[in-house]
Design an enzyme around this catalytic site. Structure first.
Site, short mmCIF file in Angstrom:
data_model
loop_
_atom_site.label_atom_id
_atom_site.label_comp_id
_atom_site.label_asym_id
_atom_site.label_seq_id
_atom_site.Cartn_x
_atom_site.Cartn_y
_atom_site.Cartn_z
N GLN A 101 0.85 -1.19 0.00
CA GLN A 101 0.00 0.00 0.00
C GLN A 101 0.89 1.24 0.00
O GLN A 101 1.70 1.44 0.91
CB GLN A 101 -0.94 0.07 1.19
CG GLN A 101 -1.97 1.19 0.98
CD GLN A 101 -2.83 1.49 2.17
OE1 GLN A 101 -2.32 1.85 3.22
NE2 GLN A 101 -4.13 1.36 2.02
N TYR A 188 -6.27 10.94 3.68
CA TYR A 188 -4.88 11.16 3.29
C TYR A 188 -4.81 11.95 1.99
O TYR A 188 -5.82 12.42 1.48
CB TYR A 188 -4.13 9.83 3.26
CG TYR A 188 -4.09 9.19 4.62
CD1 TYR A 188 -3.46 9.83 5.69
CD2 TYR A 188 -4.73 7.98 4.87
CE1 TYR A 188 -3.46 9.28 6.97
CE2 TYR A 188 -4.73 7.41 6.14
CZ TYR A 188 -4.10 8.07 7.19
OH TYR A 188 -4.10 7.52 8.45
N ARG A 236 -7.62 2.14 -2.99
CA ARG A 236 -8.50 2.13 -1.82
C ARG A 236 -9.22 3.47 -1.70
O ARG A 236 -8.59 4.53 -1.71
CB ARG A 236 -7.72 1.86 -0.53
CG ARG A 236 -8.67 1.48 0.62
CD ARG A 236 -7.97 1.06 1.88
NE ARG A 236 -8.76 0.07 2.59
CZ ARG A 236 -8.75 -0.09 3.92
NH1 ARG A 236 -7.97 0.66 4.67
NH2 ARG A 236 -9.49 -1.02 4.49
N GLY A 325 -9.83 -6.74 9.07
CA GLY A 325 -8.68 -6.06 9.65
C GLY A 325 -8.28 -6.58 11.01
O GLY A 325 -7.39 -7.43 11.14
N ARG A 326 -8.93 -6.08 12.07
CA ARG A 326 -8.52 -6.45 13.42
C ARG A 326 -8.53 -7.96 13.66
O ARG A 326 -7.68 -8.45 14.41
CB ARG A 326 -9.39 -5.70 14.44
CG ARG A 326 -9.14 -4.20 14.43
CD ARG A 326 -10.04 -3.46 15.42
NE ARG A 326 -9.88 -2.02 15.33
CZ ARG A 326 -10.56 -1.24 14.50
NH1 ARG A 326 -11.47 -1.77 13.70
NH2 ARG A 326 -10.36 0.06 14.47
#
Length: 371
Positions: A101, A188, A236, A325-326
């Site tokens: 990424q 971002y 993404r 994810g987690r």
């Protein structure tokens, strides 16, 4: 027996993914210092999770001004490329597939992370109330501080940044990655150009929707040139998350246009990050169906998915892959657990950012736990 949608193989460019389970990018802040270099510990961490259909690395910053958090890895120096080669070699040896990424945080940074320089963005708008993770005055005691006020990139600097993305894509292939994912989400830099409330420019990169999408287009084209293959490029996006202060006045129109643009460029996949906090706005199924119509390639969704919700999404046709994810933090063998319905180990929040092996590589697989 009915085929489990999560374990049907999928073609992604030249890759055959053995399942539909993605390990998404997750910042863990354990790069070696000085130099923000990926290391052996990180190689072990990713290799432990190589049974994912696809791994997308934690965000790796493309240039010095792209850094926004302490101890995150970069990909702009020879040492950083060599460090990532350790990771990709370990993942491939374990039978996995991994994309890098590529990350430029823009305004979500702090002068202490940038050798005293001011962060940059589409516009001179500070992300009020948004904190970033720094090493502290002694360089080793972490903490969160308000992101510094940014300055707007000049046209020349925008072109330089696009070139940095192209170089980063080349570095990623040199480091052994199977492809790259552009971080265009979560507030971002790319997101700071796309979303209407973060972009106050009146030149070729701001104002109309087409102009706000221009930076996304140029960066994506640079990544395609850098990898030599559009199928090795993923993007993404986060249409509704409003994370880190980026909000768009008309997200459905904006992100359907972005999806159409990326379909035109032929990128390998779109990775849609849904909001995953407790009172977050839900992304309507109708919006997801429109994204599917706008973008016919591989679609990944991420955001608090359970195995059952993931199966339903794939069966419904608006998702091809689902990112967890987690759950991947504390369950290195997550695909095996999802296949069998085995219990998931909870993660330790206190070890998510910074530190060593504890909370990174010491979570046991099912067989180890049983033993």
């Amino acid at each position: 027996m009915t085929q489990d949608p999560l374990f049907e193989p999928l073609r992604l460019g030249a890759l055959t993914l053995p399942n539909r389970i993605v390990m998404p990018p997750m910042t863990r802040s354990r790069a070696s210092q000085p130099g923000d270099v990926a290391n052996d510990l990180m190689a072990t961490y990713y290799a432990q999770r190589a049974s994912a259909g696809l791994i997308v690395s934690e965000g790796t910053y493309i240039a010095p001004l792209g850094k926004g958090y302490a101890w995150t890895p970069g990909i702009h120096t020879a040492a950083q490329v060599a460090g990532w080669r350790k990771v990709t070699d370990a993942v491939h040896a374990a039978g996995g597939r991994i994309f890098a990424q590529l990350w430029h945080v823009g305004r979500l940074s702090h002068t202490s992370l940038l050798d005293g320089r001011q962060p940059v963005s589409s516009s001179p708008l500070q992300a009020q109330g948004v904190n970033v993770f720094i090493a502290g005055e002694d360089g080793s005691t972490p903490g969160f501080v308000q992101a510094s006020a940014p300055r707007a990139l000049s046209i020349e600097e925008i072109h330089e940044t696009v070139d940095q993305y192209r170089t980063a894509a080349r570095h990623a292939l040199a480091a052994g990655f199977d492809g790259v994912e552009l971080h265009g989400a979560n507030g971002y830099l790319v997101n700071q150009f796309i979303d209407s409330n973060a972009n106050t420019r009146s030149d070729a990169y701001g104002g109309s929707l087409d102009k706000r999408l221009r930076f996304l287009r140029e960066v994506t084209q640079a990544l395609i040139e850098g990898t030599g293959d559009a199928a090795r490029v993923g993007i993404r996006l986060a249409p509704l998350t409003t994370l880190n202060g980026c909000v768009d006045d008309d997200p459905e129109t904006t992100y359907l246009a972005a999806a159409g643009l990326l379909a035109e460029l032929g990128v390998g996949y779109l990775h849609i990050a849904e909001a995953d906090w407790d009172d977050a706005p839900l992304m309507p199924v109708g919006f997801k169906q429109k994204l599917r119509a706008a973008y016919p390639g591989v679609l990944i969704y991420a955001g608090k998915y359970t195995a059952e919700r993931a199966r339903e999404a794939i069966a419904a046709g608006w998702a091809d892959l689902v990112a967890f994810g987690r759950p991947f933090v504390a369950n290195p063998d997550l695909p095996a657990r999802l296949r069998t319905g085995a219990p998931l180990t909870p993660h330790d929040r206190g070890t998510l950012f910074g530190g060593g092996a504890r909370g990174l590589t010491d979570y046991p697989a099912l067989a180890q736990a049983a033993a």
